[in-house]
Design a protein around this motif. Structure first.
Motif, PDB file in Angstrom:
ATOM      1  N   GLN A 188       0.828  -1.206   0.000  1.00 57.09           N
ATOM      2  CA  GLN A 188       0.000   0.000   0.000  1.00 57.09           C
ATOM      3  C   GLN A 188       0.866   1.260   0.000  1.00 57.09           C
ATOM      4  N   ARG A 189       1.948   1.249   0.779  1.00 56.26           N
ATOM      5  CA  ARG A 189       2.854   2.414   0.790  1.00 56.26           C
ATOM      6  C   ARG A 189       3.494   2.599  -0.579  1.00 56.26           C
ATOM      7  N   GLN A 190       3.927   1.517  -1.205  1.00 58.92           N
ATOM      8  CA  GLN A 190       4.540   1.599  -2.531  1.00 58.92           C
ATOM      9  C   GLN A 190       3.539   2.129  -3.558  1.00 58.92           C
ATOM     10  N   LEU A 191       2.320   1.645  -3.490  1.00 55.84           N
ATOM     11  CA  LEU A 191       1.290   2.098  -4.417  1.00 55.84           C
ATOM     12  C   LEU A 191       0.995   3.586  -4.216  1.00 55.84           C
ATOM     13  N   GLN A 192       0.956   4.011  -2.964  1.00 56.81           N
ATOM     14  CA  GLN A 192       0.722   5.427  -2.682  1.00 56.81           C
ATOM     15  C   GLN A 192       1.853   6.288  -3.244  1.00 56.81           C
ATOM     16  N   LEU A 193       3.099   5.794  -3.129  1.00 63.40           N
ATOM     17  CA  LEU A 193       4.240   6.521  -3.707  1.00 63.40           C
ATOM     18  C   LEU A 193       4.121   6.615  -5.222  1.00 63.40           C
ATOM     19  N   LEU A 194       3.705   5.540  -5.863  1.00 62.25           N
ATOM     20  CA  LEU A 194       3.525   5.563  -7.321  1.00 62.25           C
ATOM     21  C   LEU A 194       2.446   6.559  -7.729  1.00 62.25           C
ATOM     22  N   TYR A 195       1.323   6.578  -7.016  1.00 60.35           N
ATOM     23  CA  TYR A 195       0.257   7.536  -7.311  1.00 60.35           C
ATOM     24  C   TYR A 195       0.768   8.967  -7.155  1.00 60.35           C
ATOM     25  N   THR A 196       1.547   9.189  -6.123  1.00 60.89           N
ATOM     26  CA  THR A 196       2.085  10.534  -5.886  1.00 60.89           C
ATOM     27  C   THR A 196       3.022  10.930  -7.013  1.00 60.89           C
ATOM     28  N   GLN A 197       3.879  10.016  -7.439  1.00 60.39           N
ATOM     29  CA  GLN A 197       4.804  10.309  -8.545  1.00 60.39           C
ATOM     30  C   GLN A 197       4.055  10.600  -9.836  1.00 60.39           C
ATOM     31  N   ILE A 198       3.021   9.825 -10.116  1.00 61.44           N
ATOM     32  CA  ILE A 198       2.251  10.020 -11.347  1.00 61.44           C
ATOM     33  C   ILE A 198       1.527  11.360 -11.313  1.00 61.44           C
ATOM     34  N   GLN A 199       0.981  11.739 -10.164  1.00 59.35           N
ATOM     35  CA  GLN A 199       0.243  12.999 -10.055  1.00 59.35           C
ATOM     36  C   GLN A 199       1.165  14.208 -10.164  1.00 59.35           C
ATOM     37  N   THR A 200       2.406  14.087  -9.704  1.00 54.17           N
ATOM     38  CA  THR A 200       3.326  15.229  -9.753  1.00 54.17           C
ATOM     39  C   THR A 200       3.969  15.399 -11.118  1.00 54.17           C
ATOM     40  N   GLN A 201       3.942  14.400 -11.969  1.00 53.57           N
ATOM     41  CA  GLN A 201       4.538  14.491 -13.306  1.00 53.57           C
ATOM     42  C   GLN A 201       3.604  15.269 -14.227  1.00 53.57           C
ATOM     43  N   GLY A 202       4.220  15.982 -15.121  1.00 56.30           N
ATOM     44  CA  GLY A 202       3.432  16.702 -16.121  1.00 56.30           C
ATOM     45  C   GLY A 202       2.966  15.757 -17.207  1.00 56.30           C
ATOM     46  N   PRO A 203       2.079  16.242 -18.088  1.00 57.59           N
ATOM     47  CA  PRO A 203       1.566  15.375 -19.153  1.00 57.59           C
ATOM     48  C   PRO A 203       2.652  14.892 -20.111  1.00 57.59           C
ATOM     49  N   GLU A 204       3.684  15.696 -20.333  1.00 59.28           N
ATOM     50  CA  GLU A 204       4.745  15.264 -21.253  1.00 59.28           C
ATOM     51  C   GLU A 204       5.674  14.236 -20.604  1.00 59.28           C
ATOM     52  N   GLU A 205       5.727  14.210 -19.296  1.00 56.12           N
ATOM     53  CA  GLU A 205       6.580  13.250 -18.592  1.00 56.12           C
ATOM     54  C   GLU A 205       5.838  11.972 -18.212  1.00 56.12           C
ATOM     55  N   GLY A 206       4.557  11.988 -18.336  1.00 53.62           N
ATOM     56  CA  GLY A 206       3.746  10.864 -17.877  1.00 53.62           C
ATOM     57  C   GLY A 206       3.855   9.654 -18.774  1.00 53.62           C
ATOM     58  N   ILE A 207       2.984   8.760 -18.567  1.00 52.74           N
ATOM     59  CA  ILE A 207       2.951   7.521 -19.336  1.00 52.74           C
ATOM     60  C   ILE A 207       2.444   7.842 -20.735  1.00 52.74           C
ATOM     61  N   ALA A 208       3.137   7.340 -21.727  1.00 47.02           N
ATOM     62  CA  ALA A 208       2.751   7.593 -23.125  1.00 47.02           C
ATOM     63  C   ALA A 208       1.436   6.888 -23.415  1.00 47.02           C
ATOM     64  N   PRO A 209       0.565   7.546 -24.162  1.00 44.02           N
ATOM     65  CA  PRO A 209      -0.706   6.887 -24.524  1.00 44.02           C
ATOM     66  C   PRO A 209      -0.432   5.681 -25.419  1.00 44.02           C
ATOM     67  N   PHE A 210      -1.268   4.707 -25.311  1.00 44.89           N
ATOM     68  CA  PHE A 210      -1.112   3.475 -26.076  1.00 44.89           C
ATOM     69  C   PHE A 210      -1.873   3.606 -27.386  1.00 44.89           C
ATOM     70  N   ASP A 211      -1.164   3.446 -28.496  1.00 42.39           N
ATOM     71  CA  ASP A 211      -1.778   3.489 -29.825  1.00 42.39           C
ATOM     72  C   ASP A 211      -1.643   2.100 -30.431  1.00 42.39           C
ATOM     73  N   ILE A 212      -2.762   1.450 -30.630  1.00 42.03           N
ATOM     74  CA  ILE A 212      -2.741   0.053 -31.093  1.00 42.03           C
ATOM     75  C   ILE A 212      -2.138  -0.078 -32.491  1.00 42.03           C
ATOM     76  N   MET A 213      -2.334   0.896 -33.343  1.00 45.99           N
ATOM     77  CA  MET A 213      -1.797   0.793 -34.708  1.00 45.99           C
ATOM     78  C   MET A 213      -0.288   1.052 -34.722  1.00 45.99           C
ATOM     79  N   ALA A 214       0.166   1.984 -33.907  1.00 49.85           N
ATOM     80  CA  ALA A 214       1.589   2.316 -33.892  1.00 49.85           C
ATOM     81  C   ALA A 214       2.385   1.251 -33.133  1.00 49.85           C
ATOM     82  N   ASP A 215       1.751   0.616 -32.180  1.00 52.30           N
ATOM     83  CA  ASP A 215       2.448  -0.363 -31.334  1.00 52.30           C
ATOM     84  C   ASP A 215       2.134  -1.803 -31.745  1.00 52.30           C
ATOM     85  N   LYS A 216       1.903  -1.981 -33.064  1.00 54.47           N
ATOM     86  CA  LYS A 216       1.582  -3.330 -33.548  1.00 54.47           C
ATOM     87  C   LYS A 216       2.830  -4.220 -33.443  1.00 54.47           C
TER      88      LYS A 216
END
Length: 100
Positions: free
Chosen positions: A68-96
């Motif tokens: 639970q502590r690790q998950l909370q840290l991950l949520y905090t890291q994701i929330q503090t990152q900007g949209p350009e630093e975040g997780i890249a969106p998944f595109d099914i055609m590009a990631d074939k």
């Protein structure tokens, strides 16, 4: 109540022991003792099992708290990152996959 006269000669005589009755009592007592021992052994086994399960539950609780502590840290890291630093969106055609 009316007192019943008792003949002292009859009272002083000891009754002969009935071997079949005495043997049955001993057999019953030994059977009861065997059952008691069996119950005590079962009780000891159950107590040991409960102690072991308690230890398992305590370890699992610690593990869950760590996760639970690790998950909370991950949520905090994701929330503090900007949209350009975040997780890249998944595109099914590009990631074939290459085997298609």
């Amino acid at each position: 109540m009316k007192a019943i006269p008792v003949d002292n000669e009859q009272n002083n005589e000891q009754k002969p022991a009935n071997p079949s009755n005495n043997g049955a009592e001993q057999s019953e007592q030994s059977e009861l003792q065997a059952q008691m021992v069996e119950l005590q052994m079962s009780m000891a086994h159950l107590e040991l099992t409960v102690e072991q399960l308690d230890q398992v539950i305590a370890r699992q609780d610690q593990h869950i708290q760590t996760l639970q502590r690790q998950l909370q840290l991950l949520y905090t890291q994701i929330q503090t990152q900007g949209p350009e630093e975040g997780i890249a969106p998944f595109d099914i055609m590009a990631d074939k996959p290459p085997h298609y």
